[in-house]
Motif scaffolding. Structure first.
Motif, mmCIF file in Angstrom:
data_model
loop_
_atom_site.group_PDB
_atom_site.id
_atom_site.type_symbol
_atom_site.label_atom_id
_atom_site.label_comp_id
_atom_site.label_asym_id
_atom_site.label_seq_id
_atom_site.Cartn_x
_atom_site.Cartn_y
_atom_site.Cartn_z
ATOM 1 N N ARG A 355 -5.614 -15.755 -18.165
ATOM 2 C CA ARG A 355 -6.628 -16.262 -19.100
ATOM 3 C C ARG A 355 -6.878 -15.263 -20.221
ATOM 4 O O ARG A 355 -6.983 -15.636 -21.398
ATOM 5 C CB ARG A 355 -7.940 -16.542 -18.362
ATOM 6 C CG ARG A 355 -9.054 -17.039 -19.282
ATOM 7 C CD ARG A 355 -10.340 -17.268 -18.518
ATOM 8 N NE ARG A 355 -10.790 -16.063 -17.855
ATOM 9 C CZ ARG A 355 -11.440 -15.067 -18.459
ATOM 10 N NH1 ARG A 355 -11.687 -15.123 -19.749
ATOM 11 N NH2 ARG A 355 -11.826 -14.009 -17.777
ATOM 12 N N ARG A 364 -2.866 -21.142 -25.637
ATOM 13 C CA ARG A 364 -3.155 -21.875 -24.411
ATOM 14 C C ARG A 364 -2.043 -22.888 -24.171
ATOM 15 O O ARG A 364 -1.991 -23.928 -24.804
ATOM 16 C CB ARG A 364 -4.505 -22.572 -24.513
ATOM 17 C CG ARG A 364 -5.667 -21.658 -24.844
ATOM 18 C CD ARG A 364 -5.845 -20.556 -23.817
ATOM 19 N NE ARG A 364 -6.270 -21.060 -22.535
ATOM 20 C CZ ARG A 364 -7.540 -21.294 -22.201
ATOM 21 N NH1 ARG A 364 -8.493 -21.059 -23.075
ATOM 22 N NH2 ARG A 364 -7.845 -21.735 -21.013
ATOM 23 N N GLN A 369 -2.649 -22.887 -18.556
ATOM 24 C CA GLN A 369 -3.771 -23.680 -18.054
ATOM 25 C C GLN A 369 -3.717 -23.798 -16.537
ATOM 26 O O GLN A 369 -4.740 -23.671 -15.853
ATOM 27 C CB GLN A 369 -3.760 -25.064 -18.699
ATOM 28 C CG GLN A 369 -4.923 -25.953 -18.257
ATOM 29 C CD GLN A 369 -4.799 -27.361 -18.790
ATOM 30 O OE1 GLN A 369 -3.742 -27.775 -19.265
ATOM 31 N NE2 GLN A 369 -5.870 -28.125 -18.707
#
Length: 809
Positions: A355, A364, A369
């Motif tokens: 992250r 992203r 994810q």
């Protein structure tokens, strides 16, 4: 998460379930809100045809006359696509078909030739251009598979005849970022069997071979939980089969080639991201998974050069990084048409590390994810086995080596015990043991029942099931929250008592609003320069956010000046004649939280047209707000000359309580107003509310006292002191109070004069004294003695004299 009903139907039988019923169950009982339901192709009325002949139009250089077999008849169609040719299988829109653009196909005469249909491109039948193979972007689509049947649905032949459900996945349901997780959910909701064979691990055969590009993999990062690698040889890069392309398009991903498409298919199907390296480009037999070095560079697949930090996990050769772990691969090992040997990585990385990296680079990806939400620890090996099967089938690949298991964390499933009675009490209804057990088993849990108690082992992919409450929630939602009785909880209502600080804050809100100020709430974060604007007195050390959402909100504010100025100017620019605001907020330092009151004004606080009364904004208005906001303090605020850079040097003051700096109020400094491009008519202030409240609480016993009104007459005296204009009036008042005696009840400044008949370096300050003794009437002689003391000390300490007064030795 986009889900294709066609693919889901291969895992769970949905033939007797409508789209609306599936949507309702997922949204109401599955906790997976269906945001939309749509057909992948807006109109499926297109058929497969074969071009029998193709010749140039006699009257148009760029048009061709085609005869097209559509099954029941042969049509003549005029087509301008450059890639149309005899023998090709094409998409045909018959007369009467309405395209997504709104055009209805009609029989038309094109330069003397009747055209009875249209040969279509993928864009023309409603497919987004991003999904179209570059080979067909400038022409019609040509089927490469000769097994297609003439006259059948083109959408079915393209594997695009499906309904797509757009699911909103909550952060705790990482399992539903895959078809496997959604399939188990649907099976449980409709009490269906799941095609478990799709998720059973297959054996991967392979043996060590000399000369292969990768023989070893070293793990040098604590952020790696699992890491497995498998080498494939002799593969052929080509388009993936239509069923896989259709699946990817329905799931929102662009088909690229068979190798990349297979890794993306497995990620969507099982929830395990895979990455394929071109092994021929590695020039080494060893890979290293490590933390990046400071300022190390990596060009990612999107063509951007990334400057890495030690917080980033990378895949590298002994010399250079080749991939940003869990986020994106590197350009140097990209799969291309010449690739023949690949190394497929199946891994689990630390969610926090992924992250941070994805946020740092604003990158992203679908893979990041899933790593952020968490990966089933048992799935990396299953994913590699499925990759081996698909690569062998669709890329002619052979396994070049045994699986390299560089790191594999132990997996233990936590068992959750709960009694049947406890579950019923928690849910609020009576449930049969068979229903509870079957519900949990349908969700993939292993359940045993003994002595009126359940022992539940959640499946490896349900990372959100840890406690008894989680099990109760699963049973409740499958049973149906709408079926639970609406019963209010039975409990004793206990009064809530506010703390003294809460009471003080409540009263402060009421007083400020009663004075006409409106409360505002501003951002806690600001640009670094604005966050520390006007730091003065008790300066807080600013804290910067490691991964801010944007460059304008990077630092926790240590002052509120920038916020109150922005709000005032915002209203000033929009034509407001006046505005008054306040905010009570917390400011944050490295180890400190400071509660602050900020307020500001421009224009008139009150403007009563009927009675012609108004209170213009000036320094004395701010001073009045402070006095009225805190009327119960045991002592008054002391106002001192300020050198605060934010404020006008002559229209501002520092506030003190018993020699403790509390804050500053006044008019904006002209130079600051110019720098910020704001009005010079803004007045504002900031006070350390925490210190004021602490002082109010500690002195509360002495703050308010009540006594009868004195029966004795007041004696008043007016004195006009001529003094150096540089001396603050408050300084003079402090000295006067020391010598005014206990009978002096009040001293009021009622006039300050500078101008004619007085030296330019001086000012005249007029004071009204009120004397009273509750026990006896005061005599003039007694008052005169006090006045003499005041006159002497004022002259002695500040050179302040009262013209016409008699000074006694």
């Amino acid at each position: 998460m986009l889900i294709s009903r066609k693919k889901l139907n291969t895992l769970v039988d949905l033939t007797d379930i409508s789209d609306n019923a599936l949507s309702e169950k997922l949204s109401c009982y599955g906790g997976l809100e269906v945001e939309s339901i749509s057909q992948l192709l807006p109109n499926c009325g297109y058929i497969v045809g074969q071009v029998l002949t193709c010749g140039q139009h006699p009257d148009a250089d760029k048009l061709n006359i085609c005869t097209v077999d559509v099954g029941l008849e042969v049509l003549t169609i005029v087509c301008g696509a450059p890639n149309v040719a005899a023998g090709k299988f094409v998409i045909v829109a018959l007369v009467g078909t309405t395209l997504p653009s709104g055009i209805t196909i009609e029989k038309r005469n094109i330069r003397g030739i009747d055209s009875t249909g249209m040969l279509c491109s993928l864009q023309e039948i409603g497919l987004e251009e991003k999904f179209v193979d570059p080979r067909y972007k400038d022409g019609i689509y040509l089927f490469e598979d000769e097994l297609v049947v003439i006259g059948t649905s083109a959408a079915a032949a393209l594997e695009l005849d499906t309904t797509v459900f757009d699911l909103s996945i909550t952060p705790n349901r990482a399992d539903c970022l895959s078809y496997r997780g959604v399939a188990y959910e649907v099976a449980a909701l409709f009490e269906k069997k799941i095609a478990i064979e799709h998720f059973e691990k297959k054996q991967v055969l392979g043996a060590p071979k000399a000369g292969l590009q990768i023989q070893n993999c070293l793990i040098e990062s604590d952020g790696v939980k699992n890491y497995e690698l498998l080498v494939f040889e002799n593969l052929v890069v080509k388009p993936s089969p239509l069923w896989m392309q259709g699946f990817l398009i329905a799931s929102g991903m662009r088909p690229i080639n068979n190798i990349v498409d297979i890794t993306n298919y497995i990620m969507l199907f099982l929830g395990q991201p895979l990455h394929a390296f071109d092994a021929n480009k590695l020039a080494t037999d060893t890979l290293v998974v490590r933390q990046a070095c400071e300022l190390e560079l990596l060009e990612t697949l999107d063509g951007k050069m990334r400057q890495l930090t030690p917080e980033d996990i990378i895949i590298a050769t002994p010399n250079n990084p080749i991939a940003l772990a869990g986020v994106m691969g590197g350009k140097s090992t990209e799969i291309d048409t010449k690739t023949t040997t690949i190394a497929v990585e199946s891994a689990i990385f630390d969610p926090v590390a992924i992250r941070k990296t994805a946020t740092h680079f604003n990158l992203r990806s679908d893979a990041s994810q899933r790593f952020e939400k968490g990966i089933d620890a048992t799935v990396p090996a299953l994913a590699l086995a499925l990759a081996a099967e698909l690569l062998a089938k669709y890329a002619n690949a052979t396994i070049g080596n045994k699986i390299i298991i560089a790191k594999k964390s132990a997996t233990t499933q936590q068992k959750i015990c709960c009694s049947h009675l406890k579950l019923e009490n928690k849910i609020g209804v009576s449930l049969e043991q068979q229903f509870i057990q079957k519900t949990l088993e349908n969700l993939g849990c292993a359940v045993s029942f003994s002595e009126n108690s359940y022992t539940v082992t959640p499946p490896s992919w349900r990372l959100d099931l840890h406690t008894f409450e989680d099990i109760a929630e699963e049973v409740s939602r499958i049973y149906g929250f709408d079926k639970l009785p609406n019963i209010l909880p039975i409990d004793t209502i206990r009064p809530v008592f506010k703390t003294e600080e809460e009471l003080e804050l409540t009263n402060l809100h009421r007083k400020l609003q009663a004075m006409g100020l409106q409360e505002i709430l501003t951002y806690t974060l600001a640009h670094k320069k604005k966050a520390t604007l006007g730091a003065y007195g008790d300066v807080l050390e600013p804290l910067e956010i490691l991964y801010p959402l944007n460059n304008e909100r990077t630092t926790l504010k240590t002052t509120t000046y920038s916020s109150i100025i922005e709000v005032l100017q915002y209203h000033f620019n929009r034509g407001f004649q006046s505005a008054q605001f306040y905010e009570i907020s917390d400011l944050y330092g490295s180890n400190t939280i400071k509660k602050t009151l900020s307020f500001g004004s421009f224009g008139k606080l009150l403007d009563d047209v009927l009675y012609r009364t108004s209170v213009p904004t000036d320094f004395f208005l701010l001073k009045g707000i402070v006095s009225d906001a805190f009327p119960n303090l045991a002592v008054n605020f002391e106002y001192r000359t300020t050198t605060h850079e934010v404020f006008h040097p002559k229209l501002a003051a520092d506030l003190y309580l018993e020699n403790t700096y509390i804050g500053t109020i006044g008019k904006i400094h002209p130079s600051l107003a110019k720098d910020l491009a704001v009005s010079e008519q803004l007045y504002f202030g900031e006070l350390n509310l925490g210190k004021i409240i602490d002082f109010a609480i500690t002195t509360k016993a002495n703050a308010i006292s009540y006594q009868t009104i004195s029966n004795q007459p007041n004696i008043e005296r007016d004195l006009a002191f001529v003094m150096d204009k540089r001396i603050a009036i408050q300084t003079l008042l402090n000295t006067i109070w020391e010598y005014a005696g206990t009978d002096c009840q009040d001293i009021i400044v009622f006039d300050v004069y500078e101008g004619e008949n007085i030296d330019s370096s001086l000012k005249s300050v007029s004071l009204k004294f009120r004397f009273n003794n509750r026990n006896q009437s005061l005599k003039n002689d007694e008052i005169d003695m006090l006045i003499q003391q005041i006159l002497k000390q004022s002259k002695k300490q500040y050179g302040a004299i009262v013209r016409g007064a008699i000074y006694e030795d």
